[in-house]
Motif scaffolding. Structure first.
Motif, PDB file in Angstrom:
ATOM      1  N   ALA A 127       0.828  -1.212   0.000  1.00 32.51           N
ATOM      2  CA  ALA A 127       0.000   0.000   0.000  1.00 32.51           C
ATOM      3  C   ALA A 127       0.861   1.260   0.000  1.00 32.51           C
ATOM      4  CB  ALA A 127      -0.949  -0.010   1.194  1.00 32.51           C
ATOM      5  N   ASN A 128       1.900   1.286   0.821  1.00 38.94           N
ATOM      6  CA  ASN A 128       2.776   2.461   0.873  1.00 38.94           C
ATOM      7  C   ASN A 128       3.567   2.643  -0.414  1.00 38.94           C
ATOM      8  OD1 ASN A 128       1.874   3.057   3.433  1.00 38.94           O
ATOM      9  ND2 ASN A 128       3.641   2.182   4.455  1.00 38.94           N
ATOM     10  N   TYR A 129       4.000   1.551  -1.004  1.00 42.77           N
ATOM     11  CA  TYR A 129       4.784   1.625  -2.245  1.00 42.77           C
ATOM     12  C   TYR A 129       3.936   2.208  -3.380  1.00 42.77           C
ATOM     13  CZ  TYR A 129       8.028   0.122  -5.937  1.00 42.77           C
ATOM     14  OH  TYR A 129       8.907   0.081  -6.993  1.00 42.77           O
ATOM     15  N   TYR A 130       2.690   1.748  -3.487  1.00 42.04           N
ATOM     16  CA  TYR A 130       1.853   2.165  -4.607  1.00 42.04           C
ATOM     17  C   TYR A 130       0.993   3.392  -4.320  1.00 42.04           C
ATOM     18  CZ  TYR A 130       3.341  -1.597  -7.576  1.00 42.04           C
ATOM     19  OH  TYR A 130       4.110  -2.411  -8.380  1.00 42.04           O
ATOM     20  N   LEU A 131       0.647   3.625  -3.064  1.00 40.65           N
ATOM     21  CA  LEU A 131      -0.250   4.744  -2.743  1.00 40.65           C
ATOM     22  C   LEU A 131       0.402   5.836  -1.912  1.00 40.65           C
ATOM     23  CD1 LEU A 131      -3.471   2.705  -1.848  1.00 40.65           C
ATOM     24  CD2 LEU A 131      -2.836   3.696  -4.064  1.00 40.65           C
ATOM     25  N   GLY A 132       1.629   5.622  -1.483  1.00 40.73           N
ATOM     26  CA  GLY A 132       2.312   6.598  -0.647  1.00 40.73           C
ATOM     27  C   GLY A 132       1.989   6.404   0.820  1.00 40.73           C
ATOM     28  N   LYS A 133       2.610   7.211   1.665  1.00 39.64           N
ATOM     29  CA  LYS A 133       2.491   7.039   3.114  1.00 39.64           C
ATOM     30  C   LYS A 133       1.602   8.094   3.762  1.00 39.64           C
ATOM     31  CE  LYS A 133       6.974   4.841   3.456  1.00 39.64           C
ATOM     32  NZ  LYS A 133       8.286   4.845   4.055  1.00 39.64           N
ATOM     33  N   LYS A 134       0.832   8.820   2.968  1.00 40.58           N
ATOM     34  CA  LYS A 134      -0.014   9.890   3.506  1.00 40.58           C
ATOM     35  C   LYS A 134      -0.993   9.364   4.561  1.00 40.58           C
ATOM     36  CE  LYS A 134      -3.334  13.380   2.071  1.00 40.58           C
ATOM     37  NZ  LYS A 134      -4.148  13.873   0.967  1.00 40.58           N
ATOM     38  N   GLU A 135      -1.626   8.246   4.275  1.00 40.14           N
ATOM     39  CA  GLU A 135      -2.552   7.619   5.211  1.00 40.14           C
ATOM     40  C   GLU A 135      -1.926   6.330   5.734  1.00 40.14           C
ATOM     41  OE1 GLU A 135      -5.711   7.129   2.251  1.00 40.14           O
ATOM     42  OE2 GLU A 135      -6.966   8.401   3.512  1.00 40.14           O
ATOM     43  N   ASN A 136      -2.351   5.903   6.936  1.00 44.12           N
ATOM     44  CA  ASN A 136      -1.877   4.611   7.432  1.00 44.12           C
ATOM     45  C   ASN A 136      -2.705   3.497   6.789  1.00 44.12           C
ATOM     46  OD1 ASN A 136      -4.226   4.052   9.011  1.00 44.12           O
ATOM     47  ND2 ASN A 136      -3.390   5.211  10.723  1.00 44.12           N
ATOM     48  N   LEU A 137      -2.321   2.262   7.036  1.00 45.43           N
ATOM     49  CA  LEU A 137      -2.987   1.137   6.380  1.00 45.43           C
ATOM     50  C   LEU A 137      -4.474   1.084   6.721  1.00 45.43           C
ATOM     51  CD1 LEU A 137      -2.751  -1.358   4.558  1.00 45.43           C
ATOM     52  CD2 LEU A 137      -2.369  -2.690   6.632  1.00 45.43           C
ATOM     53  N   THR A 138      -4.822   1.280   7.977  1.00 40.95           N
ATOM     54  CA  THR A 138      -6.233   1.227   8.374  1.00 40.95           C
ATOM     55  C   THR A 138      -7.043   2.260   7.596  1.00 40.95           C
ATOM     56  OG1 THR A 138      -5.658   0.400  10.571  1.00 40.95           O
ATOM     57  CG2 THR A 138      -7.835   1.391  10.325  1.00 40.95           C
ATOM     58  N   GLN A 139      -6.510   3.458   7.450  1.00 38.02           N
ATOM     59  CA  GLN A 139      -7.201   4.498   6.684  1.00 38.02           C
ATOM     60  C   GLN A 139      -7.345   4.094   5.221  1.00 38.02           C
ATOM     61  OE1 GLN A 139      -4.375   7.479   7.868  1.00 38.02           O
ATOM     62  NE2 GLN A 139      -5.883   8.561   9.132  1.00 38.02           N
ATOM     63  N   LYS A 140      -6.299   3.494   4.661  1.00 39.13           N
ATOM     64  CA  LYS A 140      -6.363   3.058   3.265  1.00 39.13           C
ATOM     65  C   LYS A 140      -7.397   1.953   3.086  1.00 39.13           C
ATOM     66  CE  LYS A 140      -1.661   4.370   2.150  1.00 39.13           C
ATOM     67  NZ  LYS A 140      -0.324   4.059   2.568  1.00 39.13           N
ATOM     68  N   VAL A 141      -7.501   1.052   4.060  1.00 38.81           N
ATOM     69  CA  VAL A 141      -8.490  -0.029   3.986  1.00 38.81           C
ATOM     70  C   VAL A 141      -9.893   0.561   4.120  1.00 38.81           C
ATOM     71  CG1 VAL A 141      -9.335  -2.121   5.122  1.00 38.81           C
ATOM     72  CG2 VAL A 141      -6.884  -1.804   4.783  1.00 38.81           C
ATOM     73  N   GLN A 142     -10.080   1.477   5.070  1.00 39.55           N
ATOM     74  CA  GLN A 142     -11.389   2.116   5.267  1.00 39.55           C
ATOM     75  C   GLN A 142     -11.806   2.916   4.043  1.00 39.55           C
ATOM     76  OE1 GLN A 142     -10.424   4.272   8.921  1.00 39.55           O
ATOM     77  NE2 GLN A 142     -12.093   3.193   9.959  1.00 39.55           N
ATOM     78  N   ASN A 143     -10.866   3.599   3.437  1.00 42.09           N
ATOM     79  CA  ASN A 143     -11.152   4.501   2.318  1.00 42.09           C
ATOM     80  C   ASN A 143     -10.867   3.850   0.966  1.00 42.09           C
ATOM     81  OD1 ASN A 143     -11.745   6.501   4.235  1.00 42.09           O
ATOM     82  ND2 ASN A 143      -9.601   7.070   4.382  1.00 42.09           N
ATOM     83  N   PHE A 144     -11.074   2.559   0.877  1.00 40.49           N
ATOM     84  CA  PHE A 144     -10.727   1.816  -0.340  1.00 40.49           C
ATOM     85  C   PHE A 144     -11.365   2.405  -1.591  1.00 40.49           C
ATOM     86  CE2 PHE A 144     -14.631  -0.199   1.018  1.00 40.49           C
ATOM     87  CZ  PHE A 144     -15.297  -0.466  -0.169  1.00 40.49           C
TER      88      PHE A 144
END
Length: 188
Positions: A127-144
């Motif tokens: 997730a960090n490699y492809y989407l960057g580190k702006k949000e944490n993993l939980t935020q990325k999962v919530q905001n899929f």
């Protein structure tokens, strides 16, 4: 694609850093519809040589709503880890994936894929490699939905991650059924 996969499977770039030696794990075909971008193979997968043939894989197939035959059909799913080899054991879980693999190989694999409908990012490394580190993993999962139609982010399905799942029951209650619908739509 076959030549590229052979080249990747023969890779020895970081061999001296791998406790069990190199055994690159990757599966793909030009026709792969869904690309699973994950961390790195664990010890069990290293020993078997079969991607996701462990407890994490069992949970992942459950989340995706697919059986083994569907999952291991490369016209359905490509398996593209951030690190292709088992990196070794850490205090909890495995060490992070080796940093050499993704920059060395991912673009070459992407150039061979012509039928991709969805890229599933499994865990924080992908997730960090492809989407960057702006949000944490939980935020990325919530905001899929923010990352669709290209990406869908998932937590790692490892048993080590069971506490995350216990603390975030919304994931399996709300997100997984929507993911299963999306997978079924793509594969139909």
């Amino acid at each position: 694609m076959k030549d590229l996969l052979c080249e990747i499977r023969d890779c020895r770039v970081c061999a001296e850093h791998l406790p069990l030696g190199p055994r690159p794990i990757i599966e793909a075909s030009e026709k792969s519809k869904i690309i699973l971008i994950s961390q790195a193979p664990g010890r069990v997968v290293h020993e078997s040589g079969i991607a996701w043939k462990d407890q994490s894989g069992k949970k992942l197939r459950e989340w995706l709503g697919v059986d083994d035959d569907t999952f291991y059909d490369t016209s359905n799913f490509a398996i593209l880890p951030m690190g292709f080899c088992y990196p070794g054991k850490a205090k909890t879980g495995d060490l992070p994936p080796r940093k050499e693999c993704a920059p060395l190989w991912h673009d070459q694999v992407w150039n061979q894929l012509s039928n991709t409908k969805l890229k599933i990012l499994i865990g924080s490394y992908a997730a960090n490699y492809y989407l960057g580190k702006k949000e944490n993993l939980t935020q990325k999962v919530q905001n899929f939905e923010e990352f669709l139609p290209e990406y869908w982010t998932l937590p790692h399905p490892s048993p080590v991650n069971r506490f995350w799942r216990m603390n975030n029951p919304w994931f399996e209650d709300e997100v997984v059924p929507r993911l299963q619908n999306k997978i079924a739509e793509i594969l139909s």
